[in-house]
Enzyme design. Sequence first.
Site, PDB file in Angstrom:
ATOM      1  N   CYS A  59     -13.283   1.620 -28.713  1.00  0.00           N
ATOM      2  CA  CYS A  59     -14.458   2.293 -28.595  1.00  0.00           C
ATOM      3  C   CYS A  59     -15.489   2.210 -27.343  1.00  0.00           C
ATOM      4  CB  CYS A  59     -15.519   1.233 -29.424  1.00  0.00           C
ATOM      5  SG  CYS A  59     -14.746   1.218 -31.166  1.00  0.00           S
TER       6      CYS A  59
ATOM      7  N   TYR B 261      -9.978   4.019 -12.101  1.00  0.00           N
ATOM      8  CA  TYR B 261      -9.893   4.677 -10.735  1.00  0.00           C
ATOM      9  C   TYR B 261     -10.074   6.298 -10.852  1.00  0.00           C
ATOM     10  CZ  TYR B 261      -7.441   0.131  -9.759  1.00  0.00           C
ATOM     11  OH  TYR B 261      -7.174  -1.309  -9.783  1.00  0.00           O
TER      12      TYR B 261
ATOM     13  N   GLY C 105       3.966  -3.303  -3.540  1.00  0.00           N
ATOM     14  CA  GLY C 105       4.093  -3.580  -5.098  1.00  0.00           C
ATOM     15  C   GLY C 105       4.443  -2.137  -5.621  1.00  0.00           C
TER      16      GLY C 105
ATOM     17  N   GLY D 207       0.927  -1.145  -0.063  1.00  0.00           N
ATOM     18  CA  GLY D 207       0.059   0.059   0.155  1.00  0.00           C
ATOM     19  C   GLY D 207       0.743   1.373   0.091  1.00  0.00           C
TER      20      GLY D 207
HETATM   21  N1  LLP Z   1      -0.356  -6.985  -0.457  1.00  0.00           N
HETATM   22  C1  LLP Z   1      -1.846  -7.199  -0.781  1.00  0.00           C
HETATM   23  C2  LLP Z   1      -2.484  -8.307   0.043  1.00  0.00           C
HETATM   24  C3  LLP Z   1      -2.463  -6.728  -1.821  1.00  0.00           C
HETATM   25  O1  LLP Z   1      -3.499  -7.177  -1.976  1.00  0.00           O
HETATM   26  C4  LLP Z   1      -1.501  -5.809  -2.423  1.00  0.00           C
HETATM   27  C5  LLP Z   1      -2.373  -5.037  -3.689  1.00  0.00           C
HETATM   28  C6  LLP Z   1      -0.511  -5.464  -2.217  1.00  0.00           C
HETATM   29  C7  LLP Z   1       0.337  -6.296  -1.165  1.00  0.00           C
HETATM   30  C8  LLP Z   1       0.515  -4.557  -2.883  1.00  0.00           C
HETATM   31  O2  LLP Z   1      -0.026  -3.111  -2.755  1.00  0.00           O
HETATM   32  P1  LLP Z   1       0.809  -1.845  -3.307  1.00  0.00           P
HETATM   33  O3  LLP Z   1       1.895  -1.770  -2.324  1.00  0.00           O
HETATM   34  O4  LLP Z   1       1.182  -2.009  -4.789  1.00  0.00           O
HETATM   35  O5  LLP Z   1      -0.346  -0.733  -3.159  1.00  0.00           O
HETATM   36  N2  LLP Z   1      -4.636  -2.000  -9.451  1.00  0.00           N
HETATM   37  C9  LLP Z   1      -4.573  -1.173  -8.325  1.00  0.00           C
HETATM   38  C10 LLP Z   1      -3.872  -1.614  -7.088  1.00  0.00           C
HETATM   39  C11 LLP Z   1      -4.706  -2.893  -6.550  1.00  0.00           C
HETATM   40  C12 LLP Z   1      -3.451  -3.320  -5.481  1.00  0.00           C
HETATM   41  C13 LLP Z   1      -4.256  -4.681  -5.159  1.00  0.00           C
HETATM   42  N3  LLP Z   1      -3.431  -5.198  -4.143  1.00  0.00           N
HETATM   43  C14 LLP Z   1      -4.132   0.338  -8.667  1.00  0.00           C
HETATM   44  O6  LLP Z   1      -3.760   0.558 -10.125  1.00  0.00           O
HETATM   45  O7  LLP Z   1      -3.856   1.500  -8.140  1.00  0.00           O
END
Ligand code: LLP
Length: 852
Positions: free
Chosen positions: A814, A787, A746, A708
Amino acid sequence: MAPIPRWVVLKFGGTSVSTPDNWETIYREVAARVERGWRPLVVHSALSGISDQLERLLVAAPAGEADALVEAIEQRHLELAGELAVDGEGLLRDSFAELRRITAGIALVGEASYRLQARTLALGELMATRLGAAFLARRGLAVAWRDARELLQSEPRRHVGERARYLSATCGFAADVELQQSLAAHDAVIVTQGFIAREPGGATVLLGRGGSDISASYLAVRLEAAHVEIWTDVPGMFSADPRLVPGARLLRRLDYFEAQEIATSGAKVLHPACLPPLRRSGIPLQVRCTAAPGIDGTRISNDPGDSAPHVKVISIRSGLTLISMETMGMWHQAGFLADSFDCFKRHGLSVDLVSTSETNVTVSLDAAANELDTDGYAGLVESLGELCRVQVIESCAAISLVGRHIRGMLHELGPALQVFEEHRIHLVSQAANDLNFTFVVDDAQGPRLVQRLHELLIPAGPADPVFGATRNELMAGAPSVAPAMRDGVWWAKKRQRLLELAPPDRAVFVYDLATVTARAEALTSLTAVDRVFYAVKANAHAAVLRALLDAGLSFECVSPGEIARVLEACPGIERDLILFTPNFAAPAEYALGFDKAGQVTLDNLYPLEHWPDLFRGRELLVRIDPGHGQGHHRHVRTAGSHSKFGVPAAELDDLLSLADACGARIVGLHAHVGSGILQADNWQRTATLLGGLSARLPHVRVLNLGGGFGVPEKPAQQPLDLAALDASLQTVKAAYPALELWLEPGRFLVSEAGVLLARVTQTKGKGRVGYVGLNTGMNSLIRPALYGAWHDIVNLSRYGEPATELVNVVGPICESGDQLGSERLLPPSAEGDVFLIANAGAYGRVMGSSYN
Ligand code: LLP
């Protein structure tokens, strides 16, 4: 007695108080005022859209159909509370209960009196200010929340009906030393509501839609404030609506009368009624923009900047209807005007402009000021028909030239008025206050005439005391196109190389591995953290995975596919370096997880209950639902009853007995509240919660605080403060020295490292909007459509050239949602130019599709 402080009143509108980024700006601005020795009183509106929802609720409630609206309103406030990291449930419990009681009451009685309507609508401001005050306090300011109904009392008005009495009340505004002393006693920033006041008898009343501006001005006068600031979503008042006239110039200074005329003749920046109280007390007002706090905006005071006659604004109000009344009967007769205007009064219609001749009187009616019956003006026409011949001319627009001493410059307007040569003017009116000259034309002609008149009458050129920069210049200089975000960024330095890499006929993602490695090192050097797992879902490119493994990271995988990808990219990788965290997976996937991954996270009780054999003798981490989600969008907030993730803390006993029954050992607790979080204290809250639960689980040795970690996406955002994050986690480490702390980011590792390169296919201008078409769109990057995400967009082929065009950047798919950016200020683009879409390294390629 304490000395009375120097008050400043800051008013923030609905858009300004609806996002955490804006609240950071509000905090910074308020704190800066305190530092300068002022005492701020913050008055603010309801969250944007909430007053509309409450109005809809009042319509739906008599039929008992408002439950979904109540739910939506509550949810919206809880979401913002989550983003602001304040206790929404606690702060709003009473307001939510009141809203539910009122809704049930209206359903029971089958109607809502005006008095009750006022009380219901007031809840929007009351709820929003509870959150605002709590946020400012959390950021460290001394704050006192006050109910505006204790600060502003309405005054009785004769000849007004119940509706006006409760829904558009007015208040007295003499200086009030008693109030000054009572507020000074708090020794704190005061936060209160706009829009609401009370009657001497105690009933809640409203100051009319847009009334928060008026609240600010009443309060400023009562407190004898040094000045008022109205913070809104535009950077000031302009010489025309900038959406219509991109060359419209900021008005740096106006006197009260000019500002009032501009506000009444179409500009929606300020409520006109907020100005007279300030004018009488000589309190200056500054219009500021929450999204661009660096811009000074418009100052309204007794000093108009210079005294020469000027046309300062070309404004337009559309949707007017003209009523033309023709008769010979009024010539030299007494009473025709009185009789005809009486008809307007009887039909409750407020007249706007008037022009008269011996045989014709034409008036305009503004739909915005009048509530029409379904049959429009039929009733009025029938009544007037007894006095004269009536003609209704619909769909008109009033174009006003506004400025001081306008009559004194009529001779200069000659050439400009030639633009009317080929257009029918229905009515001309020149205001008695010498501030405004208005023409009414057909609606369809309005916008073009405004553009033409602006060109002819408003000087172009360098800023002077009256006219400032154009909106485009302000945007280019203001952070809305994020030049600061581009400073030193890798892709600006490697621009030439990227231009060589961009294929002529395809779009590509390009990653900078040095940036990936640098971000990894920033996290592995956090002293409080024991292990960092990369959330593979953000970007599964093999080279990215290898770079992260080299930097010392492990991997978090959500699916067998991601595990396979890691094994393929990093052959021979140790099992222990893989963490498997599936969600609603089938039994075979858990079996595969135990086989290939060193650790497995469970996020539901169902598997333990239904497939106990799979877990017999295994070690497990368990994902807990911390109750409150956070993140850049509701789709990525992964906690609370509306989210499918995690085991609620209340089910801990069930978890323990199920785990015992199959002989599984819970060795770690995990929580991930959401994605794209920039507040450094977020993970400490998660850790404290998990730490507390761990006391009941003897085998727990790990707290996985999830991912996150946000990166600045929008210009106003500040990067995550990693030092503060580390310090906050140190305190957790000190409290639970035996537990390891894990993270699983991530986005943070890869977002800024990736860009999408695409070629311009076509350009076009359509009405007021320009379009630049690229050879890819939502099929490659769905984040803007899904989003509303903001990605910096650059024409790499023309990097550094002056940005002069406001365009929407679209793809070839489209769907109208196939838009990567809207209203971007860019240099003129040509077919074949290479466009760069930044921050595309995370959730870009992996979310791409083969659609179309
Ligand atoms: N751990 C878990 C259990 C997760 O569900 C996620 C992301 C992460 C870690 C990594 O989160 P990060 O550090 O990347 O924020 N598609 C969306 C983001 C979806 C995140 C889903 N889960 C976007 O483009 O903003």
